[in-house]
Design a protein around this motif. Structure first.
Motif, PDB file in Angstrom:
ATOM      1  N   ALA A  13      27.966   3.210  22.941  1.00 33.78           N
ATOM      2  CA  ALA A  13      26.655   3.148  22.291  1.00 33.78           C
ATOM      3  C   ALA A  13      25.794   2.178  23.086  1.00 33.78           C
ATOM      4  O   ALA A  13      26.182   1.025  23.297  1.00 33.78           O
ATOM      5  N   GLU A  17      21.599   2.000  19.688  1.00 33.95           N
ATOM      6  CA  GLU A  17      22.229   3.301  19.402  1.00 33.95           C
ATOM      7  C   GLU A  17      23.401   3.147  18.450  1.00 33.95           C
ATOM      8  O   GLU A  17      24.043   2.095  18.383  1.00 33.95           O
ATOM      9  N   LYS A  18      23.687   4.242  17.776  1.00 32.18           N
ATOM     10  CA  LYS A  18      24.868   4.313  16.909  1.00 32.18           C
ATOM     11  C   LYS A  18      25.658   5.561  17.293  1.00 32.18           C
ATOM     12  O   LYS A  18      25.075   6.631  17.493  1.00 32.18           O
ATOM     13  N   PHE A  37      33.243   4.189  14.377  1.00 32.35           N
ATOM     14  CA  PHE A  37      31.790   3.999  14.431  1.00 32.35           C
ATOM     15  C   PHE A  37      31.508   2.851  15.400  1.00 32.35           C
ATOM     16  O   PHE A  37      32.148   1.798  15.307  1.00 32.35           O
ATOM     17  N   ILE A  39      28.188   0.654  16.357  1.00 24.11           N
ATOM     18  CA  ILE A  39      26.787   0.391  16.035  1.00 24.11           C
ATOM     19  C   ILE A  39      26.328  -0.746  16.939  1.00 24.11           C
ATOM     20  O   ILE A  39      26.881  -1.845  16.887  1.00 24.11           O
ATOM     21  N   ASN A  40      25.347  -0.441  17.779  1.00 27.63           N
ATOM     22  CA  ASN A  40      24.868  -1.420  18.748  1.00 27.63           C
ATOM     23  C   ASN A  40      23.440  -1.810  18.386  1.00 27.63           C
ATOM     24  O   ASN A  40      22.540  -0.963  18.351  1.00 27.63           O
ATOM     25  N   GLN A  73      22.769   0.449  10.433  1.00 30.78           N
ATOM     26  CA  GLN A  73      21.889   1.032  11.455  1.00 30.78           C
ATOM     27  C   GLN A  73      21.551  -0.013  12.520  1.00 30.78           C
ATOM     28  O   GLN A  73      21.428  -1.203  12.219  1.00 30.78           O
ATOM     29  N   PRO A  74      21.364   0.433  13.771  1.00 27.18           N
ATOM     30  CA  PRO A  74      21.089  -0.503  14.881  1.00 27.18           C
ATOM     31  C   PRO A  74      19.841  -1.353  14.657  1.00 27.18           C
ATOM     32  O   PRO A  74      19.797  -2.517  15.063  1.00 27.18           O
ATOM     33  N   ARG A  80      26.886  -6.274  17.988  1.00 29.92           N
ATOM     34  CA  ARG A  80      27.598  -4.999  18.010  1.00 29.92           C
ATOM     35  C   ARG A  80      28.687  -4.991  16.938  1.00 29.92           C
ATOM     36  O   ARG A  80      29.359  -6.008  16.731  1.00 29.92           O
TER      37      ARG A  80
END
Ligand SMILES: [Zn+2]
Length: 319
Positions: A13, A17-18, A37, A39-40, A73-74, A80
């Motif tokens: 990611a 981005e996710k 998952f 998540i960044n 959500q990012p 991260r």
């Protein structure tokens, strides 16, 4: 400061981005999938790893990890987050208690694992090398297993490394369960192995007996939100402090025989040293083991199955 790309196995990611997907490895030559998952955040910050399903039937913790993965959500995040909701998929699918059905081994006793070891050791190795080791902070979500009643608590390790020990305790306080249990080491466990590698870590326990009530799931999800605020990864609300009780000894009592388990205590009950906590009987009903409290304390978990096997846990006291 700009963030950097997050890479776990074949998944990645970029900043802001996710990614949700599956990374496949070979365990004993057979395909094994990790659903994850990544998540960044838009902004830089720490890397947090969250695992659940190390024990496959601790459902409140698994549901909470999935919930966080779906929801986070990012845009809202600094740093991260790596989430693996079901580390031990064979155990989850078999509804297996304690162990991985591929080899009958407890995954939370073999960390950091071995790349050329048994099935469970290979699973641990991949998770440790690829998920835990790249984290700045690590949370392993658990609960009472299918046959365990449990009062929510959080375990924090003591390794002798003051920086790691203090950071782990502060994580436990931020997570917010009432009881915080110090562990001087449960060999091969996720959190102790992480802490000995210099990564502050906690193991959280909520939910039990194969059910995942909303309040048990929420204890984990609220705890994760509070923890991310504590780590500066979420900034949407002020972190209020919750009262906690520190417990210095985590005493496990085990069965010495195969047979029937008749507990005579309740989970969360305060017990006195010498108090009758139940007995183990043979299959003719003869008492083989009278179980007494070794210290004053509180029953943190209690096995609720009539069937008991030699060396199984019976209950644990926080003293
Ligand atoms: Zn567990």
């Amino acid at each position: 400061m700009a963030n950097r790309e997050l890479v776990v196995g074949s998944l990645s990611a970029k900043p802001a981005e996710k990614t949700a997907g599956v990374h496949e490895i070979a365990v004993q030559g057979k395909p094994y999938s990790f659903s994850m998952f990544l998540i960044n955040g838009k902004a830089d910050g720490p890397t947090l790893a969250v695992t659940a399903g190390i024990h496959g039937a601790e459902y409140a913790s698994i549901a909470a990890a999935l919930d966080l993965g779906r929801r986070l959500q990012p845009d809202a995040l600094r740093g991260r987050v790596i989430i693996v909701p079901v580390v031990n998929m064979p155990a989850f699918q078999a509804r297996s208690i304690y162990v991985c059905p591929l080899d009958g081994v407890n995954l939370n006793r073999v960390f950091p694992g071995k790349v050329d070891g048994s099935a469970t050791e290979q699973i641990a190795d991949w998770v440790f090398q690829n998920v835990i080791k790249q984290a700045d902070y690590y949370v392993d979500l658990h609960g009472g297993d299918l046959i365990e009643a449990l009062v929510p608590f959080t375990i924090y390790p003591r390794t002798g490394n003051a920086r790691v020990d203090n950071a782990s305790l502060e994580m436990a306080k931020a997570f917010g369960t009432r009881y915080l249990v110090r562990s001087d080491s449960i060999g091969g466990s996720t959190y102790a192995t992480a802490a000995h590698a210099g990564i502050p870590a906690i193991l959280t326990e909520s939910g039990a007996q194969g059910i995942w009530q909303p309040e048990a799931v929420a204890l984990h999800t609220n705890g994760l939100n509070r923890l991310m605020r504590h780590l500066g990864m979420l900034t949407d609300a002020v972190l209020e402090s919750l009262p906690s009780i520190l417990i210095d000894q985590f005493i496990w009592l085990r069965s010495e025989h195969d047979g029937f388990w008749y507990p005579n205590a309740l989970v969360d009950e305060v017990v006195r040293q010498g108090q009758d906590l139940g007995c183990v009987m043979d299959f003719q009903g003869n008492i083989l083991q009278a179980v007494q409290a070794p210290a004053d304390g509180r029953v943190l978990f209690l096995v609720s199955s009539l069937a008991i096997n030699k060396s199984d846990p019976l209950l644990a006291i926080g003293a």
